[in-house]
Design a protein around this motif. Structure first.
Motif, PDB file in Angstrom:
ATOM      1  N   VAL A 237       4.918  10.738   3.224  1.00  0.00           N
ATOM      2  CA  VAL A 237       4.629  11.553   4.155  1.00  0.00           C
ATOM      3  C   VAL A 237       2.915  10.377   4.140  1.00  0.00           C
ATOM      4  O   VAL A 237       2.563  11.172   2.636  1.00  0.00           O
ATOM      5  CB  VAL A 237       4.672  12.634   4.406  1.00  0.00           C
ATOM      6  CG1 VAL A 237       4.084  12.872   5.659  1.00  0.00           C
ATOM      7  CG2 VAL A 237       5.576  13.279   5.035  1.00  0.00           C
ATOM      8  N   VAL A 238       3.042   9.370   4.791  1.00  0.00           N
ATOM      9  CA  VAL A 238       1.271   9.489   4.761  1.00  0.00           C
ATOM     10  C   VAL A 238       0.650   9.387   5.920  1.00  0.00           C
ATOM     11  O   VAL A 238       1.394   9.277   7.450  1.00  0.00           O
ATOM     12  CB  VAL A 238       1.584   7.513   4.502  1.00  0.00           C
ATOM     13  CG1 VAL A 238       0.122   7.230   4.862  1.00  0.00           C
ATOM     14  CG2 VAL A 238       2.585   7.039   2.851  1.00  0.00           C
ATOM     15  N   LEU A 239      -0.850   9.807   5.702  1.00  0.00           N
ATOM     16  CA  LEU A 239      -1.898   9.191   7.014  1.00  0.00           C
ATOM     17  C   LEU A 239      -2.712   8.002   6.941  1.00  0.00           C
ATOM     18  O   LEU A 239      -2.963   7.889   6.003  1.00  0.00           O
ATOM     19  CB  LEU A 239      -2.960  10.425   7.165  1.00  0.00           C
ATOM     20  CG  LEU A 239      -2.399  11.768   7.083  1.00  0.00           C
ATOM     21  CD1 LEU A 239      -3.092  13.111   7.056  1.00  0.00           C
ATOM     22  CD2 LEU A 239      -1.609  11.947   8.057  1.00  0.00           C
ATOM     23  N   ALA A 240      -2.170   7.227   8.118  1.00  0.00           N
ATOM     24  CA  ALA A 240      -2.439   5.766   8.721  1.00  0.00           C
ATOM     25  C   ALA A 240      -4.153   6.024   8.554  1.00  0.00           C
ATOM     26  O   ALA A 240      -4.621   6.574   9.776  1.00  0.00           O
ATOM     27  CB  ALA A 240      -2.156   5.130   8.828  1.00  0.00           C
TER      28      ALA A 240
ATOM     29  N   ALA B 280       7.520   7.905   5.662  1.00  0.00           N
ATOM     30  CA  ALA B 280       7.122   8.247   7.835  1.00  0.00           C
ATOM     31  C   ALA B 280       5.254   8.469   7.875  1.00  0.00           C
ATOM     32  O   ALA B 280       4.650   9.293   6.991  1.00  0.00           O
ATOM     33  CB  ALA B 280       6.956   9.909   7.741  1.00  0.00           C
ATOM     34  N   VAL B 281       4.776   7.933   8.113  1.00  0.00           N
ATOM     35  CA  VAL B 281       3.313   7.573   8.592  1.00  0.00           C
ATOM     36  C   VAL B 281       2.899   7.901  10.720  1.00  0.00           C
ATOM     37  O   VAL B 281       3.347   7.844  11.019  1.00  0.00           O
ATOM     38  CB  VAL B 281       3.725   5.961   8.603  1.00  0.00           C
ATOM     39  CG1 VAL B 281       1.674   5.040   8.671  1.00  0.00           C
ATOM     40  CG2 VAL B 281       3.833   5.162   7.540  1.00  0.00           C
TER      41      VAL B 281
ATOM     42  N   ASP C   5       0.683  -1.024   0.171  1.00  0.00           N
ATOM     43  CA  ASP C   5      -0.021   0.071   0.491  1.00  0.00           C
ATOM     44  C   ASP C   5       0.801   1.460   0.053  1.00  0.00           C
ATOM     45  O   ASP C   5       0.144   2.042  -0.657  1.00  0.00           O
ATOM     46  CB  ASP C   5      -0.577  -0.285   1.412  1.00  0.00           C
ATOM     47  CG  ASP C   5      -2.008  -1.016   1.042  1.00  0.00           C
ATOM     48  OD1 ASP C   5      -2.064  -1.438   0.040  1.00  0.00           O
ATOM     49  OD2 ASP C   5      -3.013  -0.788   2.308  1.00  0.00           O
ATOM     50  N   HIS C   6       1.938   1.432   0.853  1.00  0.00           N
ATOM     51  CA  HIS C   6       2.850   2.276   0.860  1.00  0.00           C
ATOM     52  C   HIS C   6       3.853   2.968  -0.578  1.00  0.00           C
ATOM     53  O   HIS C   6       3.835   3.712  -0.767  1.00  0.00           O
ATOM     54  CB  HIS C   6       3.257   2.605   2.540  1.00  0.00           C
ATOM     55  CG  HIS C   6       2.885   2.340   3.686  1.00  0.00           C
ATOM     56  ND1 HIS C   6       2.952   2.044   4.767  1.00  0.00           N
ATOM     57  CD2 HIS C   6       1.229   2.489   3.735  1.00  0.00           C
ATOM     58  CE1 HIS C   6       2.108   2.521   5.840  1.00  0.00           C
ATOM     59  NE2 HIS C   6       1.622   3.045   5.455  1.00  0.00           N
TER      60      HIS C   6
ATOM     61  N   ARG D 168       0.619  17.612  12.220  1.00  0.00           N
ATOM     62  CA  ARG D 168       1.801  17.324  13.375  1.00  0.00           C
ATOM     63  C   ARG D 168       2.107  16.694  11.621  1.00  0.00           C
ATOM     64  O   ARG D 168       3.650  17.135  11.309  1.00  0.00           O
ATOM     65  CB  ARG D 168       1.810  15.944  13.762  1.00  0.00           C
ATOM     66  CG  ARG D 168       3.116  15.940  14.862  1.00  0.00           C
ATOM     67  CD  ARG D 168       3.246  15.289  16.257  1.00  0.00           C
ATOM     68  NE  ARG D 168       2.521  13.778  15.418  1.00  0.00           N
ATOM     69  CZ  ARG D 168       3.233  12.716  15.364  1.00  0.00           C
ATOM     70  NH1 ARG D 168       4.634  12.845  15.072  1.00  0.00           N
ATOM     71  NH2 ARG D 168       2.636  11.418  15.519  1.00  0.00           N
ATOM     72  N   ALA D 169       2.206  16.515  11.124  1.00  0.00           N
ATOM     73  CA  ALA D 169       2.401  16.004   9.091  1.00  0.00           C
ATOM     74  C   ALA D 169       2.728  16.943   8.818  1.00  0.00           C
ATOM     75  O   ALA D 169       4.018  17.490   8.427  1.00  0.00           O
ATOM     76  CB  ALA D 169       1.987  14.990   9.007  1.00  0.00           C
TER      77      ALA D 169
END
Length: 295
Positions: free
Chosen positions: A289-292, A266-267, A86-87, A275-276
């Protein structure tokens, strides 16, 4: 959180989101400086990975990605192969396609040419370094810290320059010896230093303005050295039939063939989106940069 639909046309599909990508464009939207008008209310997020009718997909959206569900047009929704996680798929969607088309569609890099790549440890830059090397180019990478410059070297950059140097123009000129091409995403003094480092008839592709500075380029300077400055915005390709599907397939194949490496992302949990954004703005992140997103 559910996204308002950007459109209810038959071409849009509802996707259950597993993760959303974070990009500088999201920061520009929240700061009111995005390239296009944004209707309110608005949820940021221009790329997602998730499930559509039981299938894993990635999609480019026009906002709405920071949500459990969002809508994406079928023309910008792509099936994810089983051997791509996925990432990695998410990193290839907006930033990978941007890097691909900057290198191949806009700059049309040729073997033996030299190219300057900014933010070479970032999402677009880390992929552009590798794609340029894969095209046979000599890569002069820019990065702001020692660890980021080391990452750029590991990804294949031939020469690395400190992007925070007070003598950036001279450093780039010395390192490149007159580059044939350059990517640019900062603006201000960095744009001018990069433009000055191009050889006569050199070409620059501008795909961002992270400094927030509106930058003027002198027409006489361009004429005197025959240089070209071209703008690039990935959404311009959203309606070009098959173009993004071809580049997505090529990017998946490059990862599969181990010609392209996606740095560890970076998750952040979705609730830490602010914060991201702060970490990206402070240049504390590398790669994607990923948001889960929780179900």
């Amino acid at each position: 959180m559910r996204s308002p639909s950007p459109s209810r046309s038959p071409g849009h599909q509802l996707i259950d989101v597993a993760a959303a990508g974070v990009n500088f464009a999201d920061l520009h939207v929240t700061e009111g400086g995005y390239i296009a008008d944004v209707p309110l209310p608005y949820i940021p997020g221009n790329e997602v990975v998730g499930r559509l009718a039981g299938r894993r997909v990635v999609a480019l959206t026009r906002g709405g990605g920071y949500a459990q569900r969002t809508r994406a047009h079928r023309a910008t929704t792509f099936a994810v192969p089983d051997d791509i996680d996925d990432h990695t798929a998410l990193a290839l969607t907006l930033q990978g396609n941007s890097a691909w088309h900057l290198v191949h569609t806009v700059l049309r890099l040729q073997p033996g040419e030299s190219v300057i790549v900014p933010a070479a440890a970032g999402g677009v830059g880390s992929l552009a370094v590798q794609l340029a090397k894969r095209a046979g180019a000599r890569v002069i990478a820019m990065a702001s810290t020692g660890p980021k410059r080391e990452l750029a070297r590991q990804l294949g950059a031939d020469t690395v320059v400190d992007s925070t140097s007070p003598t950036l123009a001279a450093d780039l000129a010395e390192a490149s010896g007159g580059a044939a091409a350059a990517l640019e995403m900062t603006g201000g003094a960095t744009l001018h230093a990069t433009l000055a480092a191009l050889a006569p008839f050199g070409r620059m592709a501008v795909f961002g303005g992270t400094s927030g500075l509106e930058t003027t380029v002198g027409v006489r300077d361009l004429m005197a050295a025959g240089k070209t400055v071209t703008g690039f915005w990935l959404p311009l390709l959203y309606t070009r039939r098959g173009v993004l599907r071809e580049s997505m397939d090529a990017l998946f194949a490059a990862v599969r063939d181990q010609d392209l490496t996606v740095p560890t992302p970076a998750v952040y949990p979705l609730e830490d989106a602010a914060r991201a954004h702060t970490d990206i703005a402070a240049r504390r992140t590398t790669g994607k940069v990923v948001l889960a997103v929780s179900a």
